[in-house]
Design a protein around this motif. Structure first.
Motif: not given
Length: 566
Positions: A451-471
Motif C-alpha cells: 500500500g502507501f506503506n509496504y513491507a517484504v519479508l523474504g530471502l535476498r541473495k548476498q554473495g553465495e548465500q541468501s539472507r532473510l531480510v525485512l524491507l
C-alpha cells in the motif's frame, strides 16, 4: 429461472471448497442462526453493484489498477458470496497499464441483465466509458468497447425503459473533466456501443461542441451537497429512480432521486447515513429484491482505510409516502442508519456458508481468482507447471524509474509484479513456504504487504548465500521514498516459512520458521495502509535489481490464510 452453466458450477464449487480450507475462520458474515453480521464482504470490493437473475445474485466492483480486473461474485442469499470470475485478464489500453497506475483504471461499474445477456458498463476516468457483455457471467466476456470517449466520465449505469430504449446516467470527476457534483443522461444505441447522434448538442452558444448530455441532477444547486456521484438507474411504478451517494467517500450518505420524466426534474431525499452507528460513510451500491419480490435490500460500501471499501447489506423498505428507507429508522424520519446484524434475506431456503477464497495450495491448473497483479502481467511471470504443486514466480527486474520518471532506487512501489490479494478480514494470518533459487546479486523473494506503506519479508541473495531480510517503505508513494532493511537474520539453505499476522488495528507483524512449528518474530510491527482508492493488499513477490540480465525464481508450495495466529 436461470440454469447453472458448467463454468458457473465449476467456479462456485472451486471457490466454496477452497474457502472452507481456512478463510471461513477469518471473517464469516453468516452467523449460522438465520442472521448475518455486517459487512457481508470484509474485503475491498469497492463501489459494488449487483443484479438478481432468477434466484441468483451477481455482483461486480471497481478494480482500479489490478489485473485481472472487474470481479464477478455470486450469491444465492446476499450474505454468502464467492468470487467466480473476472471480466478481463488484461486491462485496456494494454501498454498504458503495463505499469501500476495507482488510482487509475476501472472505477465504479454497473451490472445489469437484459435480452438474455449480462451487461457491464464501466468507466476509466482517463479514457471514457466501456461496455462488455456475457451470456454466462462465469464464462467469457466480450472484448470491452469504448462506447463513449472522454476524460472525467465516471460511474455509468444503464436503464432499459418500458419501450426498449436504452439510457445511460453517469457522473463526473472534477480532476479530469473540470466539473463534478452533477449527473447526466444520454440515450444510447440498442447495442449500447455509442451515444445517439440526437443526444449530442453539436453547437453551443459559444460555438464549441458539447456532448455532456442532459444534466438531470445538479447538486451544485443543492445547498450543502458535494461529491454527488455513483448513480444507479431504476424504474418502479412509473417513477424513474436514481440512487446516488454524496458527501465524500469516507463521510458521505446515500440519496435517492425520483421523477416521472427520465430527464427530470428530480426531487431528492437522504435515505441512509451514519447516524449514531460506527459505520462511517454508508453509501453507493445496489438495490435488489428477493426472488418472490417481497423483500428489498441494499448493498453499499464503508471505507475502512487499510481494509478498503468493505460491503454491507441493509434491509430496505418503502414508506407510505413512496420513498425508500435503508437499514433501521430509529427516528422515523426516513433517514436510515446501518444495521450491524439482521435476519438474513428470505430466499426460500438456507444456503451453505461461503466466502471468497484466500488460501491457495497451488495444486490446481490455475491459481485462485483471488490473486491479482498490480499491472498487466507478462508471459513467464508465474507458472503452476514448472514445479508440481507449487507456484513459481520469476524474479522480475525492478523498474529503474518510477511512474513520475524519478529514480526508483530502493523502491518497489511501482513494481508491476506484486502478486497480491485483498485483506479478507479485520484480523488474519497468512503463511507461506519459500524455496529460493536466485541468480543475480540482490535478487529477493518473499511475503509482502502492499500500500502507501509496504513491507517484504523474504530471502535476498548476498554473495553465495541468501539472507532473510525485512524491507519496509513508509510513505512509499512520495517522490524519492525508499525502502530500507529494518531487520535480518541468518538462515540455513533450504525452504523457509514466512508469516504475517494483521491485527484489527491494521498493524502487521512478521515472523519466520524453519519447521512450520516454531515461528520467530522479526522486525517491529508495521502499519499497513491503503493505496490510491484501494485497500492494502498482501501476497508474494520475486524481484531483482533493475539492471539484472539473468535472474532466478522462487517456488511457493502453498499460501494459507487463517484466523490470527499468535
Amino acid at each position: 429461472m436461470i440454469y447453472l452453466t458448467r463454468s458457473l458450477f465449476t467456479a462456485m464449487l472451486a471457490t466454496t471448497v477452497s474457502s472452507f480450507a481456512a478463510s471461513t475462520e477469518a471473517w464469516v458474515p453468516d452467523r449460522g442462526d438465520g442472521t448475518y453480521q455486517n459487512p457481508v464482504l470484509h474485503a475491498d470490493y469497492s463501489d459494488p453493484d449487483a443484479v438478481r437473475v432468477g434466484d441468483d445474485y451477481y455482483m461486480t466492483a471497481s478494480s482500479f489498477l489490478a489485473a485481472p480486473g472487474l470481479p464477478i461474485l455470486h450469491s444465492k442469499d446476499l450474505v454468502n458470496w464467492t468470487l467466480i470470475n473476472h471480466v478481463f485478464a488484461v486491462q485496456k489500453p494494454a501498454e498504458h497499464f503495463s505499469k501500476p497506475r495507482h488510482g487509475q483504471g476501472v472505477w465504479a461499474p454497473s451490472i445489469r441483465h437484459h435480452d438474455g445477456k449480462f451487461w457491464i458498463f464501466y468507466p476509466d476516468p482517463d479514457f471514457g466509458i466501456y461496455v462488455t457483455t456475457a451470456v454466462d457471467p462465469a464464462g467469457k466476456w466480450s472484448e470491452p468497447v469504448l462506447m463513449k470517449a472522454g476524460k472525467g466520465l465516471i460511474d455509468p449505469c444503464p436503464l432499459w425503459d418500458d419501450d426498449g430504449r436504452l439510457y445511460l446516467v453517469h457522473g463526473w470527476a472534477r480532476s479530469r473533466a473540470g466539473i463534478a457534483n452533477m449527473l447526466t443522461v444520454q440515450e444510447l444505441s440498442a447495442d449500447g456501443t455509442r451515444v445517439l447522434e440526437s443526444e449530442i448538442n453539436l453547437q453551443t452558444a459559444d460555438g464549441k461542441t458539447n456532448d455532456i448530455g442532459t444534466v438531470v441532477i445538479d447538486a451544485n444547486k443543492l445547498d450543502g451537497w458535494r461529491t454527488l456521484e455513483g448513480p444507479k438507474f431504476y424504474k418502479r411504478d412509473g417513477w424513474y429512480w436514481v440512487f446516488a451517494p454524496a458527501g465524500g467517500v469516507a463521510t458521505g450518505y446515500q440519496a435517492v432521486f425520483r421523477s416521472k420524466n427520465i430527464r427530470g426534474p428530480y426531487e431528492q431525499r437522504i435515505v441512509l447515513e451514519q447516524g449514531k452507528t460506527p459505520i462511517n460513510g454508508p453509501h453507493q451500491g445496489a438495490w435488489v429484491t428477493t426472488p418472490d419480490g417481497k423483500e428489498d435490500w441494499f448493498l453499499h460500501f464503508q471505507d475502512k482505510g487499510a481494509y478498503g471499501r468493505v460491503v454491507h447489506l441493509q434491509p430496505m423498505w418503502w414508506r407510505d409516502d413512496g420513498w425508500p428507507v435503508m437499514g433501521s429508522d430509529p427516528e422515523s424520519d426516513g433517514k436510515g442508519e446501518p444495521v450491524l446484524t439482521h435476519a438474513k434475506p428470505n430466499v426460500g431456503r438456507t444456503w451453505p456458508v461461503a466466502v471468497p477464497a484466500t488460501t491457495d495450495e497451488f495444486n490446481a491448473p490455475k491459481a485462485g481468482l483471488q490473486w491479482q497483479w498490480n499491472a498487466n502481467p507478462r508471459e513467464g511471470w508465474a507458472s503452476l507447471t514448472a514445479k508440481a504443486g507449487a507456484l513459481r514466480l520469476a524474479s522480475v527486474p525492478a523498474p529503474a524509474t518510477r511512474n513520475d520518471d524519478s529514480a526508483a532506487k530502493n523502491s518497489l512501489y511501482d513494481a508491476p509484479n506484486f502478486y497480491v490479494q485483498k485483506f479478507p478480514a479485520p484480523a488474519f494470518t497468512a503463511t507461506t513456504v519459500l524455496d529460493f533459487a536466485p541468480v543475480a546479486e540482490g535478487e529477493m523473494a518473499g511475503l509482502a504487504v502492499f500500500g502507501f506503506n509496504y513491507a517484504v519479508l523474504g530471502l535476498r541473495k548476498q554473495g553465495e548465500q541468501s539472507r532473510l531480510v525485512l524491507l519496509t517503505n513508509i510513505g512509499a508513494d512520495a517522490v524519492g521514498a525508499q525502502h530500507r532493511e529494518t531487520a535480518s537474520a541468518e538462515v540455513p539453505a533450504g525452504p523457509v516459512y514466512l508469516r504475517v499476522t494483521v491485527g484489527a488495528d491494521a498493524m502487521a507483524r512478521f515472523a519466520y520458521s524453519l519447521d512450520d512449528v516454531t515461528f520467530t518474530p522479526i522486525g517491529e510491527a508495521f502499519k499497513a495502509r491503503e493505496d490510491r482508492w484501494i485497500g492494502a493488499k498482501f501476497g508474494l513477490i520475486a524481484t531483482a535489481p533493475s539492471d539484472a540480465t539473468a535472474t532466478g525464481h522462487a517456488d511457493f508450495d502453498w499460501f494459507r490464510v487463517t484466523a490470527p495466529v499468535r
